[in-house]
Design an enzyme around this catalytic site. Structure first.
Site, mmCIF file in Angstrom:
data_model
loop_
_atom_site.group_PDB
_atom_site.id
_atom_site.type_symbol
_atom_site.label_atom_id
_atom_site.label_comp_id
_atom_site.label_asym_id
_atom_site.label_seq_id
_atom_site.Cartn_x
_atom_site.Cartn_y
_atom_site.Cartn_z
ATOM 1 N N LYS A 34 47.934 -49.701 28.018
ATOM 2 C CA LYS A 34 48.396 -48.610 27.156
ATOM 3 C C LYS A 34 49.876 -48.334 27.416
ATOM 4 C CE LYS A 34 47.296 -44.069 27.738
ATOM 5 N NZ LYS A 34 48.438 -43.201 27.428
ATOM 6 N N ASP A 61 50.204 -45.731 22.444
ATOM 7 C CA ASP A 61 49.746 -44.330 22.434
ATOM 8 C C ASP A 61 50.934 -43.408 22.169
ATOM 9 O OD1 ASP A 61 48.367 -41.958 22.874
ATOM 10 O OD2 ASP A 61 48.383 -42.146 25.053
ATOM 11 N N LYS A 63 50.851 -41.222 19.398
ATOM 12 C CA LYS A 63 50.286 -40.044 18.713
ATOM 13 C C LYS A 63 51.220 -39.535 17.608
ATOM 14 C CE LYS A 63 47.750 -38.386 22.807
ATOM 15 N NZ LYS A 63 48.374 -39.134 23.921
ATOM 16 N N PHE A 64 51.435 -40.353 16.588
ATOM 17 C CA PHE A 64 52.341 -39.942 15.508
ATOM 18 C C PHE A 64 51.811 -38.705 14.776
ATOM 19 C CE2 PHE A 64 53.344 -44.710 15.209
ATOM 20 C CZ PHE A 64 54.454 -44.591 16.029
ATOM 21 N N HIS A 65 52.730 -37.807 14.420
ATOM 22 C CA HIS A 65 52.385 -36.566 13.702
ATOM 23 C C HIS A 65 53.633 -36.131 12.941
ATOM 24 C CE1 HIS A 65 50.459 -32.259 13.988
ATOM 25 N NE2 HIS A 65 50.686 -32.647 12.755
ATOM 26 N N ASP A 66 53.671 -36.405 11.643
ATOM 27 C CA ASP A 66 54.875 -36.099 10.856
ATOM 28 C C ASP A 66 54.468 -36.121 9.388
ATOM 29 O OD1 ASP A 66 57.649 -35.894 10.057
ATOM 30 O OD2 ASP A 66 58.178 -36.800 11.976
ATOM 31 N N PRO A 68 53.641 -37.655 5.749
ATOM 32 C CA PRO A 68 52.955 -38.940 5.514
ATOM 33 C C PRO A 68 53.887 -40.142 5.423
ATOM 34 C CG PRO A 68 51.959 -37.222 4.183
ATOM 35 C CD PRO A 68 53.151 -36.598 4.849
ATOM 36 N N ASN A 69 55.025 -39.995 4.739
ATOM 37 C CA ASN A 69 55.922 -41.138 4.563
ATOM 38 C C ASN A 69 56.482 -41.636 5.901
ATOM 39 O OD1 ASN A 69 57.450 -42.884 2.712
ATOM 40 N ND2 ASN A 69 59.213 -41.800 3.585
ATOM 41 N N THR A 70 56.848 -40.691 6.762
ATOM 42 C CA THR A 70 57.423 -41.069 8.060
ATOM 43 C C THR A 70 56.380 -41.738 8.952
ATOM 44 O OG1 THR A 70 58.976 -39.247 7.883
ATOM 45 C CG2 THR A 70 58.618 -40.116 10.084
ATOM 46 N N THR A 125 42.791 -32.723 25.029
ATOM 47 C CA THR A 125 41.851 -32.198 26.030
ATOM 48 C C THR A 125 42.488 -31.116 26.893
ATOM 49 O OG1 THR A 125 42.433 -34.100 27.355
ATOM 50 C CG2 THR A 125 40.342 -34.202 26.187
ATOM 51 N N ARG A 186 37.487 -40.903 35.903
ATOM 52 C CA ARG A 186 37.739 -40.973 37.340
ATOM 53 C C ARG A 186 36.513 -41.527 38.053
ATOM 54 N NH1 ARG A 186 41.895 -40.585 35.996
ATOM 55 N NH2 ARG A 186 43.617 -39.220 36.506
ATOM 56 N N GLN A 195 43.536 -34.120 35.952
ATOM 57 C CA GLN A 195 42.447 -34.223 34.974
ATOM 58 C C GLN A 195 41.336 -33.258 35.393
ATOM 59 O OE1 GLN A 195 42.532 -35.727 32.240
ATOM 60 N NE2 GLN A 195 43.732 -37.626 32.345
ATOM 61 N N ARG A 216 46.237 -43.588 36.806
ATOM 62 C CA ARG A 216 46.562 -43.466 38.225
ATOM 63 C C ARG A 216 45.519 -43.975 39.212
ATOM 64 N NH1 ARG A 216 48.270 -37.417 37.162
ATOM 65 N NH2 ARG A 216 46.617 -37.830 35.633
HETATM 66 O O1 C5P Z 1 46.363 -41.397 35.153
HETATM 67 P P1 C5P Z 1 45.275 -41.038 34.202
HETATM 68 O O2 C5P Z 1 44.024 -41.885 34.367
HETATM 69 O O3 C5P Z 1 44.965 -39.561 34.180
HETATM 70 O O4 C5P Z 1 45.887 -41.424 32.779
HETATM 71 C C1 C5P Z 1 45.225 -41.129 31.600
HETATM 72 C C2 C5P Z 1 46.073 -41.547 30.431
HETATM 73 O O5 C5P Z 1 45.409 -41.159 29.244
HETATM 74 C C3 C5P Z 1 47.443 -40.893 30.383
HETATM 75 O O6 C5P Z 1 48.347 -41.856 29.833
HETATM 76 C C4 C5P Z 1 47.295 -39.720 29.457
HETATM 77 O O7 C5P Z 1 48.461 -39.442 28.715
HETATM 78 C C5 C5P Z 1 46.208 -40.231 28.518
HETATM 79 N N1 C5P Z 1 45.388 -39.186 27.931
HETATM 80 C C6 C5P Z 1 44.661 -38.273 28.659
HETATM 81 N N2 C5P Z 1 43.893 -37.339 28.034
HETATM 82 C C7 C5P Z 1 43.856 -37.309 26.711
HETATM 83 C C8 C5P Z 1 44.563 -38.231 25.963
HETATM 84 C C9 C5P Z 1 45.328 -39.165 26.615
HETATM 85 O O8 C5P Z 1 44.677 -38.287 29.872
HETATM 86 N N3 C5P Z 1 43.093 -36.433 26.117
#
Ligand code: C5P
Length: 238
Positions: A34, A61, A63-66, A68-70, A125, A186, A195, A216
């Site tokens: 990613k 990743d 996460k586009f948000h703009d 529609p054309n952009t 989240t 995890r 998290q 991580r």
């Molecule tokens: O290091 P870690 O396992 O927490 O990384 C999770 C990845 O997933 C990060 O790149 C984070 O931006 C992404 N992510 C997230 N929760 C979301 C959406 C994306 O942790 N709801």
């Protein structure tokens, strides 16, 4: 399916050299990486090319948000780069979502490259019921997630990014073929970091995630390939 095809490792670093070190070390075990806002803002499309040079695929990743054309133009650019998967915010609205899907299919046909899988981000989240209320959304988080997942599906996208907690309700609303990509995973032995609503790799697979995203617990481990192998074993149910 082989667990290797379902594990996505997040290259969360501002350094292209460090990202490449992780890809080199992990590419015999992990096939999808990613590239998110931090690495892309630093290194740009070279980050995508670097992953491709190691014969691996990219989940872009951003996460586009703009308007529609952009968003459609940005989706075309990502399709030309040859990414495997990418995402947009569902709150951009139905027109934006439909335009994104059309742009991807038009570009993939013109350039003769595979169409990236397009995911919608429903509710981040990090947001709570209270945060939604503050921005004028009166629904609870889970109701809003479900409503947006249905909108994403009706607009022709391939799936959503969703927390482990929401897999069940999304499967029920959108069916078996809808892709669910789950971050915040995890293993029992890893630190939780920031998290909160976490899920283990085995639970995510059991609940029906199509892909899990792990950062991580692998990249910050003193032995990243050993950590990735342990997670793949857990995903396989061992
Ligand atoms: O290091 P870690 O396992 O927490 O990384 C999770 C990845 O997933 C990060 O790149 C984070 O931006 C992404 N992510 C997230 N929760 C979301 C959406 C994306 O942790 N709801």
């Amino acid at each position: 399916m082989n667990p290797s095809d379902k594990l996505i490792v997040a290259l969360d670093t501002p350094s292209l050299a460090e990202a490449e070190k992780w890809v080199k070390e992990l590419s015999s075990l992990v096939k999808i990486f990613k590239v998110g806002k931090e690495l892309f803002t630093t290194a740009g499309p070279d980050a995508v090319r670097m992953v491709h040079a190691h014969q691996c695929r990219v989940f872009l990743d951003l996460k586009f948000h703009d308007i529609p054309n952009t968003v459609a133009s940005a989706c075309e650019a990502a399709t030309r780069l040859g990414v495997f998967m990418m995402n947009v915010h569902a709150l951009g609205g139905k027109n934006m979502l439909i335009n994104a899907v059309q742009a991807i299919h038009k570009t993939s046909a013109e350039k003769n490259v595979p169409a990236p899988k397009l995911l919608g981000v429903t509710v981040l989240t990090s947001l709570t019921d209270r945060d939604l209320k503050e921005v004028g959304i009166s629904k609870k988080v889970d109701q809003e997630v479900e409503k947006l997942a249905v909108l994403v599906q009706q607009s022709g996208l391939d799936g959503v990014v969703a927390s482990g907690q929401d897999i069940g309700l999304i499967r029920k609303a959108a069916g078996e073929k809808f892709l669910i990509v789950t971050p915040g995973v995890r293993p029992m032995w890893a630190a939780h970091g920031d998290q909160k609503r976490i899920i283990t790799p085995k639970e995510a697979m059991g609940r029906g995630a199509d892909y899990i995203v792990v950062g991580r617990p692998i990249t910050q481990d003193k032995n990243p390939s050993e950590a990735a192998q342990k997670i793949l074993n857990e995903m396989a149910g061992n």
